[in-house]
Design a protein around this motif. Structure first.
Motif, PDB file in Angstrom:
ATOM      1  N   ARG A 363       0.828  -1.202   0.000  1.00 50.64           N
ATOM      2  CA  ARG A 363       0.000   0.000   0.000  1.00 50.64           C
ATOM      3  C   ARG A 363       0.863   1.252   0.000  1.00 50.64           C
ATOM      4  N   GLU A 367       0.993   4.060  -2.983  1.00 46.07           N
ATOM      5  CA  GLU A 367       0.744   5.476  -2.753  1.00 46.07           C
ATOM      6  C   GLU A 367       1.929   6.330  -3.192  1.00 46.07           C
ATOM      7  N   GLU A 370       1.687   6.648  -6.886  1.00 42.91           N
ATOM      8  CA  GLU A 370       0.614   7.564  -7.248  1.00 42.91           C
ATOM      9  C   GLU A 370       1.033   9.022  -7.043  1.00 42.91           C
ATOM     10  N   LYS A 371       1.763   9.301  -5.974  1.00 42.22           N
ATOM     11  CA  LYS A 371       2.242  10.668  -5.724  1.00 42.22           C
ATOM     12  C   LYS A 371       3.208  11.105  -6.811  1.00 42.22           C
TER      13      LYS A 371
END
Length: 439
Positions: A363, A367, A370-371
Motif C-alpha cells: 500500500r 501510494e 501515485e504521488k
C-alpha cells in the motif's frame, strides 16, 4: 489448488476441542475461499431497488490475491443491504465472540463498516435499516475526527450505545475487530487482536436504572464553606492609595459668564491622575474554614433491579451488512462467530495477521507511485501553461488546431490507440504488483 486440510468455508457444526471447560462452538465462519460460491450463501435485500452491489476482490494491495478476497462495496453514495444465514444459536451462559476484518481501501470519508446480528425471524429479502437486530458492531466514520467504533446492543425493546468513546482505525489497511460478550456480564473490545477496552455491561451501557441515586432529602448545610481561598479580612487599603483614574483639573476655572440657573452646575474637565495605582483589592489567602466540595449523599435506587438476561440473545441466525457509504471501496472479510476467545485470536493471527505487514508495504509503495504520477502530471501542466504564456505569436494554438483537424479526419484510429496503450499500462502495473506473491 487449496489443501484439503483447510477448515470448511462455512462452519455450522461443533468443533470437538474444548476451551475453558466448554466445547468450542463455531457458529459461523466465512473467508470467501470458494470464488463465486458466496453468491449462494449471501442474500441481497429487495427492500429498495437501488441498493449498492458487492463484488469479490482483494483490492489494490494484498498479501495473496485469492486468499485475501472479501466483499467490497462498489458504488458510491449508496445504501447496502446484504446478509447470510446460519444455524440458529443462543449465547445464554456462553461467551459470544463477533469478529471480522475491514479494509477502507478507498480512504473512506463517510460511511459504515460495521456488521449486524439478527434473529432468525428476519426476512433477508426485506432487510433494511429499520429491521430489528441484536448487535451492531464495527467502525462508523463520517467527517474528520468522527471515527467511532460502534457497539450497540439490544435490550428490552431498545438499542443502547456504549457510554465510552471508542475510536476505530481510519487508515487504508486491513484491521481486525473483535467483540467479546461474556456470561458474567462483562465485555471486551479488541482491534488487531489488542485489547482496547473491557468492563461491565451494566457499567458501560444504560440498560438499567442506576444502582445508586442522590438522596432526594439531603441538602447542603447553609454554613458549608466550599471556598478554597478568600480575601484577607485583615488586609486594609492604604490611606494614600489612589484608585481614581481621572481627577478634576485643579487649574481649570469656571467661566465668569457661567450661569448656573441657565447652564447647570459647572463641572471642571477631568485629567489623568498621575498617582493612579489601579483598583485596590485585598490579598487572597487560603480559607481556614474550607470544608471541601460538598458531595451529595447517595442511596440505593428503589427502581433498580438486577437483570440476569442482559445480552442474552436467542435464535441468532443472520449476519448482515446494512450500511451507507459515500465513497465505496470497503472490503469485509474473515467473519467469525464463536464461543472461544482463544480460537478467535488464533484465527485472527492466521488471517489478518499473515497479510497485514505485506499489505501495508505494498500500500505504501502504491501510494508513493501515485504521488510521483501526480507530481509528473502537475509538472507537465505547469510547463504547458508556461509555454502558452510565452507563445506570443500563437504558434502553439495553430498546432493544436491542426491536431484537432487531424483527429476529426481519423475519428476511429486514435481512440483505439489510446485504449491499447491503457490496456498495456494496466497489464504492466498488474504484472508488477503480482510479483509480491513470490515474496
Amino acid at each position: 489448488m487449496k489443501s484439503l486440510s483447510l477448515l470448511p468455508l462455512l462452519l455450522l457444526t461443533t468443533c470437538t476441542s474444548r476451551a475453558q471447560g466448554k466445547r468450542r462452538q463455531v457458529y459461523f465462519r466465512e473467508e470467501f475461499e470458494d470464488g463465486d460460491g458466496w453468491t449462494k450463501r449471501w442474500v441481497q435485500s429487495k427492500h429498495q431497488s437501488d441498493y449498492g452491489k458487492f463484488q469479490l476482490t482483494a483490492g489494490k494491495f494484498y498479501q495473496d490475491r485469492e486468499r485475501d478476497k472479501g466483499l467490497q462495496t462498489s458504488e458510491d453514495a449508496k445504501f447496502y443491504a446484504l446478509s447470510t444465514r446460519f444455524k440458529p444459536f443462543n449465547n445464554v451462559n456462553e461467551t459470544l465472540v463477533v469478529q471480522f476484518s475491514v479494509k477502507h481501501e478507498q480512504g473512506i470519508d463517510c460511511g459504515g463498516g460495521y456488521v449486524k446480528l439478527f434473529p432468525a425471524t428476519l426476512n433477508q429479502e426485506d432487510m433494511h435499516s429499520e429491521s430489528q437486530y441484536y448487535i451492531m458492531f464495527g467502525p462508523d466514520i463520517c467527517g474528520f475526527g468522527n471515527n467511532k467504533l460502534q457497539v450497540i446492543l439490544f435490550h428490552r425493546g431498545k438499542y443502547h450505545e456504549n457510554n465510552k468513546t471508542l475510536k476505530c482505525r481510519i487508515n487504508k489497511d486491513t484491521h481486525l475487530y473483535t467483540l467479546i460478550l461474556r456470561p458474567n456480564a462483562t465485555y471486551e473490545v479488541k482491534i488487531d487482536n489488542e485489547k482496547v477496552i473491557t468492563g461491565g455491561l451494566e457499567d458501560d451501557w444504560d440498560f438499567l436504572p442506576p444502582k445508586k441515586i442522590k438522596d432526594p432529602y439531603a441538602r447542603k448545610p447553609r454554613k458549608w464553606d466550599e471556598r478554597v481561598q478568600i480575601e484577607d479580612p485583615e488586609d486594609k487599603k492604604p490611606e494614600d492609595w489612589e484608585d481614581s483614574e481621572f481627577i478634576p483639573d485643579p487649574e481649570a476655572k469656571k467661566p465668569e459668564d457661567w450661569n448656573e440657573a441657565m447652564d447647570g452646575v459647572w463641572e471642571g474637565p477631568l485629567i489623568p491622575n498621575v498617582k493612579y495605582k489601579g483598583e485596590w483589592k485585598p490579598r487572597i489567602i487560603d480559607n481556614p474554614n474550607y470544608q471541601g466540595e460538598w458531595i451529595h449523599p447517595e442511596i440505593d435506587n428503589p427502581k433498580y433491579k438486577p437483570d440476569p438476561t442482559i445480552c442474552h440473545y436467542y435464535n441468532i441466525s443472520v449476519l448482515g451488512l446494512d450500511l451507507w457509504q459515500v465513497k465505496s471501496g470497503t472490503i469485509f472479510d474473515n467473519f467469525l462467530l464463536t464461543n472461544d476467545e482463544d480460537f478467535a485470536e488464533e484465527v485472527g493471527n492466521m488471517t489478518w495477521g499473515l497479510r497485514k505487514d505485506v499489505e501495508q508495504q505494498w500500500r505504501e509503495l502504491y501510494e508513493e507511485m501515485e504521488k510521483k504520477k501526480e507530481a509528473e502530471e502537475a509538472k507537465k501542466k505547469r510547463e504547458k501553461e508556461r509555454a502558452r504564456k510565452e507563445d506570443i505569436w500563437g504558434l502553439d494554438e495553430e498546432d493544436e488546431e491542426d491536431n484537432e483537424e487531424d483527429s476529426e479526419e481519423e475519428p476511429d484510429e486514435r481512440p483505439k490507440q489510446k485504449e491499447s496503450a491503457e490496456r498495456a499500462a494496466l497489464g504492466k502495473k498488474e504484472g508488477h504488483f503480482d510479483q509480491k506473491d513470490e515474496l
